[in-house]
Write a protein that holds these residues in place. Sequence first.
Motif: not given
Length: 181
Positions: A70-85
């Motif tokens: 679940q920690q690694e999924i959080a990093y995935y999500f933040i990586a996606i959001v950083l790319g989108l932002v």
Amino acid sequence: MDLVAILVLAYGLYYRRHHRRDLLFAYIALNVGIFAVVSLLLVQRVDIAVGFGLFGVLSIIRLRSSEITQQEIAYYFIAIVLGLVNGIAGASWPLTALLLNAVLLTVIYVGDHPQVLGRTRHQVITLDVVHTDPDLLRADLESRLRAKVLQWEVTQVDYVRDVTVVDVRFASTPPVRVGAR
């Protein structure tokens, strides 16, 4: 700005805490890919919902792996959001993008910091004994792990081979520093 943000996330935070090179590369590649696609979608005037749908499908497929925590999924999500932002921000609002990058990176830094929630670990253990008493099972696990067991779940019992498989969460102790005063 996006490249700096993802390097801070992937290498500065994730890799230094979790040491998985495979996911370090995955986070960087995912982020850069999303940034490129979002930038292209904005230039080509394609409906942004198409882009979000594509990212959602790709994320679901990859994140269903049982090897990802679940920690690694959080990093995935933040990586996606950083790319989108950063892809959506472009040159129109760089200060807002910079602020959002700082907020996202700060949240994941604090949320995943070992001193915030303590040092807990997760492990699946195969015991060479079947315990029928939960207190004896806890004592055996704590003795073998040399740690306080926080939670456990017996996932398999084999009376023929006298084996118990247990999913354990325990509080790990910080490593002892040799030569420290």
